[in-house]
Scaffold this motif. Structure first.
Motif, PDB file in Angstrom:
ATOM      1  N   VAL A 137       0.811  -1.101   0.048  1.00 17.44           N
ATOM      2  CA  VAL A 137      -0.094   0.212   0.019  1.00 17.44           C
ATOM      3  C   VAL A 137       0.283   1.261   0.230  1.00 17.44           C
ATOM      4  N   TYR A 138       0.101   2.269  -0.582  1.00 22.30           N
ATOM      5  CA  TYR A 138       1.234   3.610  -1.097  1.00 22.30           C
ATOM      6  C   TYR A 138      -0.051   4.645  -0.801  1.00 22.30           C
ATOM      7  N   GLN A 139       1.118   5.588  -0.017  1.00 22.42           N
ATOM      8  CA  GLN A 139       0.697   6.715  -0.104  1.00 22.42           C
ATOM      9  C   GLN A 139       0.086   7.727  -1.755  1.00 22.42           C
ATOM     10  N   PRO A 140      -1.236   8.101  -1.641  1.00 20.61           N
ATOM     11  CA  PRO A 140      -1.399   9.197  -3.050  1.00 20.61           C
ATOM     12  C   PRO A 140      -0.426   9.657  -3.737  1.00 20.61           C
ATOM     13  N   ASP A 141       1.334  10.116  -3.197  1.00 18.62           N
ATOM     14  CA  ASP A 141       1.966  10.510  -3.784  1.00 18.62           C
ATOM     15  C   ASP A 141       2.794   9.786  -4.197  1.00 18.62           C
ATOM     16  N   GLY A 142       2.567   8.356  -4.405  1.00 12.88           N
ATOM     17  CA  GLY A 142       3.327   7.811  -4.628  1.00 12.88           C
ATOM     18  C   GLY A 142       4.445   6.663  -3.685  1.00 12.88           C
ATOM     19  N   ARG A 143       4.558   7.346  -2.370  1.00 13.87           N
ATOM     20  CA  ARG A 143       5.954   6.411  -1.641  1.00 13.87           C
ATOM     21  C   ARG A 143       5.086   5.542  -0.650  1.00 13.87           C
ATOM     22  N   PHE A 144       6.152   5.053  -0.407  1.00 14.06           N
ATOM     23  CA  PHE A 144       5.559   2.884  -0.205  1.00 14.06           C
ATOM     24  C   PHE A 144       4.743   3.444   1.416  1.00 14.06           C
ATOM     25  N   LEU A 145       3.664   3.798   1.620  1.00 10.83           N
ATOM     26  CA  LEU A 145       2.988   3.210   2.828  1.00 10.83           C
ATOM     27  C   LEU A 145       3.335   2.086   3.941  1.00 10.83           C
ATOM     28  N   GLU A 146       3.335   0.643   3.619  1.00 15.05           N
ATOM     29  CA  GLU A 146       2.586  -0.470   4.362  1.00 15.05           C
ATOM     30  C   GLU A 146       2.659  -1.538   3.395  1.00 15.05           C
ATOM     31  N   ASN A 147       3.147  -2.770   4.264  1.00 20.41           N
ATOM     32  CA  ASN A 147       2.344  -3.626   3.297  1.00 20.41           C
ATOM     33  C   ASN A 147       1.271  -4.276   4.250  1.00 20.41           C
ATOM     34  N   THR A 148       0.281  -4.779   3.680  1.00 23.50           N
ATOM     35  CA  THR A 148      -1.185  -5.438   4.264  1.00 23.50           C
ATOM     36  C   THR A 148      -1.169  -7.027   3.849  1.00 23.50           C
ATOM     37  N   ALA A 149      -1.261  -7.790   4.390  1.00 23.70           N
ATOM     38  CA  ALA A 149      -2.078  -9.126   5.352  1.00 23.70           C
ATOM     39  C   ALA A 149      -3.396  -9.020   4.976  1.00 23.70           C
ATOM     40  N   LYS A 150      -4.268  -8.314   4.511  1.00 19.75           N
ATOM     41  CA  LYS A 150      -5.853  -8.359   4.477  1.00 19.75           C
ATOM     42  C   LYS A 150      -5.671  -7.839   3.147  1.00 19.75           C
ATOM     43  N   SER A 151      -4.744  -9.025   2.577  1.00 20.89           N
ATOM     44  CA  SER A 151      -5.539  -9.461   0.592  1.00 20.89           C
ATOM     45  C   SER A 151      -5.477 -10.251   0.393  1.00 20.89           C
ATOM     46  N   SER A 152      -6.671 -10.608  -0.133  1.00 19.76           N
ATOM     47  CA  SER A 152      -7.379 -12.299  -0.393  1.00 19.76           C
ATOM     48  C   SER A 152      -5.799 -12.728  -1.585  1.00 19.76           C
ATOM     49  N   CYS A 153      -5.766 -13.871  -0.923  1.00 24.42           N
ATOM     50  CA  CYS A 153      -5.128 -14.431  -1.600  1.00 24.42           C
ATOM     51  C   CYS A 153      -5.477 -14.956  -2.796  1.00 24.42           C
ATOM     52  N   PRO A 154      -5.330 -14.721  -4.321  1.00 27.75           N
ATOM     53  CA  PRO A 154      -6.330 -15.336  -5.796  1.00 27.75           C
ATOM     54  C   PRO A 154      -6.673 -16.717  -5.888  1.00 27.75           C
ATOM     55  N   ALA A 155      -7.823 -16.640  -6.023  1.00 24.73           N
ATOM     56  CA  ALA A 155      -8.072 -17.585  -6.796  1.00 24.73           C
ATOM     57  C   ALA A 155      -7.651 -18.404  -7.540  1.00 24.73           C
ATOM     58  N   ALA A 156      -7.447 -17.846  -8.749  1.00 27.57           N
ATOM     59  CA  ALA A 156      -6.578 -18.398  -9.992  1.00 27.57           C
ATOM     60  C   ALA A 156      -5.575 -17.138 -10.374  1.00 27.57           C
ATOM     61  N   VAL A 157      -4.492 -17.468 -11.336  1.00 32.10           N
ATOM     62  CA  VAL A 157      -3.364 -16.718 -11.910  1.00 32.10           C
ATOM     63  C   VAL A 157      -4.026 -17.096 -13.585  1.00 32.10           C
ATOM     64  N   VAL A 158      -3.834 -16.118 -13.913  1.00 28.70           N
ATOM     65  CA  VAL A 158      -4.077 -16.558 -15.113  1.00 28.70           C
ATOM     66  C   VAL A 158      -3.140 -15.732 -16.188  1.00 28.70           C
ATOM     67  N   ALA A 159      -2.144 -16.532 -16.520  1.00 28.52           N
ATOM     68  CA  ALA A 159      -0.849 -15.159 -17.136  1.00 28.52           C
ATOM     69  C   ALA A 159      -0.418 -15.619 -18.571  1.00 28.52           C
ATOM     70  N   ASP A 160      -0.963 -14.450 -19.563  1.00 29.54           N
ATOM     71  CA  ASP A 160      -0.755 -14.675 -20.709  1.00 29.54           C
ATOM     72  C   ASP A 160       0.568 -14.173 -20.902  1.00 29.54           C
ATOM     73  N   SER A 161       1.424 -14.901 -21.796  1.00 29.42           N
ATOM     74  CA  SER A 161       2.552 -15.237 -22.416  1.00 29.42           C
ATOM     75  C   SER A 161       2.442 -14.100 -23.286  1.00 29.42           C
TER      76      SER A 161
END
Length: 367
Positions: A137-161
């Motif tokens: 998570v960043y501040q609105p001006d782009g500076r780093f604010l924090e890492n958060t674990a309040k974040s869903s684990c993706p149910a799926a990842v679709v990586a189109d090469s």
């Protein structure tokens, strides 16, 4: 009978990792197993690259796409809350997050807040954000604010090469820099904490990350330059997203970041460096980490050469036109950042500054 050493494990991994040229055509089928109603978010460039294909796949699978939104440009708590509010208002089953790390992190955090699933569709291979249950998570001006674990684990990842190949090549180079950090940082952080099954898994997987980039990275760089999907390119995509993401998950909070990411966070406070991207700055930070560990010039030069072959900056001039005051600010903030405290020694701002200048000097002397 007394049971000793029992610890609770809570490890979350995506259920599906689907990678290949044209992989986005399977997005709808993958999402249909998750829920019938979706909200899509992404960056402007990402949506321009993938929205039509993603929408067609979702529609053909019978998924109701309620809306497509710009994610806001930064992964901030304000943007996260706005996306979560839209997901709740439309009563969707899942958020489809399309784009780079900040868009994907916004989607994952919004899904967590809204209590719905998230599917990630990376359009640049710059980080492992598509895979991890973590948001930066960043501040609105782009500076780093924090890492958060309040974040869903993706149910799926679709990586189109094919989509990933068509992105600017610098994002691939950034992904390789970020992926190399899984070895440099995990090797450093696990040297000071108790060994567990998870730290063993994390550092072993970190070494795999290093070996994948070392073996296939130079070829992937060539593939990006000529615009052709090759085996080297696809294996590096696996390294950046799957293997690096697995290392982050297994390593856990205390092993996830060290000096390389701390130095990146320092650079986020210098406006001139904002355009370079997370992984490229982390890649330079990798080299500074080795300098902080007082590794030999021979070892440092070998890693500088690998970084060059993967398109990672190895001199300050490749980052930005930085003043002495800029570098002092980077050093001060880096030394105070939580990730720097995961290093096996106490690190002062002066040590960071000396490490930065050592890497820059060696690289320029042996260009």
């Amino acid at each position: 009978m007394e049971v000793q050493g029992v610890m609770t494990a809570d490890i979350r991994f995506p259920a599906v990792y689907h990678r290949g040229a044209g992989a986005i055509s399977q997005l709808g089928e993958i999402c249909r197993a998750i829920g019938p109603k979706a909200l899509m978010i992404g960056g402007h460039n990402a949506l321009a690259a993938a929205q039509d294909s993603a929408t067609a796949s979702l529609t053909s699978a019978g998924i109701e796409l309620v809306d497509t939104l710009w994610y806001g440009g930064e992964c901030t708590w304000g943007n996260i809350e706005q996306v979560a509010s839209q997901a709740q208002r439309h009563q969707v089953s899942l958020i489809v997050a399309v784009g780079g790390g900040k868009a994907l992190d916004t989607g994952k955090a919004a899904a967590y807040q809204a209590g719905v699933a998230c599917v990630t569709v990376p359009t640049i291979a710059a980080t492992c954000a598509a895979f991890t249950p973590l948001s930066v998570v960043y501040q609105p001006d782009g500076r780093f604010l924090e890492n958060t674990a309040k974040s869903s684990c993706p149910a799926a990842v679709v990586a189109d090469s094919q989509i990933l190949l068509e992105a600017p090549a610098k994002w691939l180079y950034a992904g390789m820099g970020d992926t190399l950090a899984k070895w440099y940082e995990l090797r450093a952080t696990t040297s000071k904490i108790p060994t567990t099954s998870w730290t063993v898994g994390g550092i072993t997987n970190g070494k795999i990350c290093y070996e994948v980039i070392g073996k296939f990275g130079p070829g992937a760089k060539k593939a990006a330059q000529v615009g052709t999907v090759t085996e080297d390119f696809e294996y590096v995509i696996d390294g950046i997203i799957f293997y690096a993401g697995s290392s982050s998950i297994l390593g856990g909070e205390k092993c996830r970041g060290a000096a390389a990411h701390a130095i990146y966070f320092g650079f986020t406070n210098v406006a001139a460096a904002h355009g370079l991207g997370h992984g490229l700055l982390v890649g330079f930070g990798n080299l500074c980490l080795l300098a902080l560990e007082e590794r030999s010039d021979a070892e440092l030069l070998a890693e500088i050469q690998l970084a060059r072959e993967c398109g990672v900056p190895t001199t300050l001039a490749e980052i930005a036109d930085l003043s002495s005051a800029d570098l002092q600010l980077v050093s001060d903030i880096s030394a105070a950042t939580g990730d720097m405290h995961n290093m096996p020694m106490e690190v002062s701002p002066q040590m960071v500054l000396e490490a930065v200048h050592r890497v820059d000097g060696l690289s320029r002397q042996h260009s």
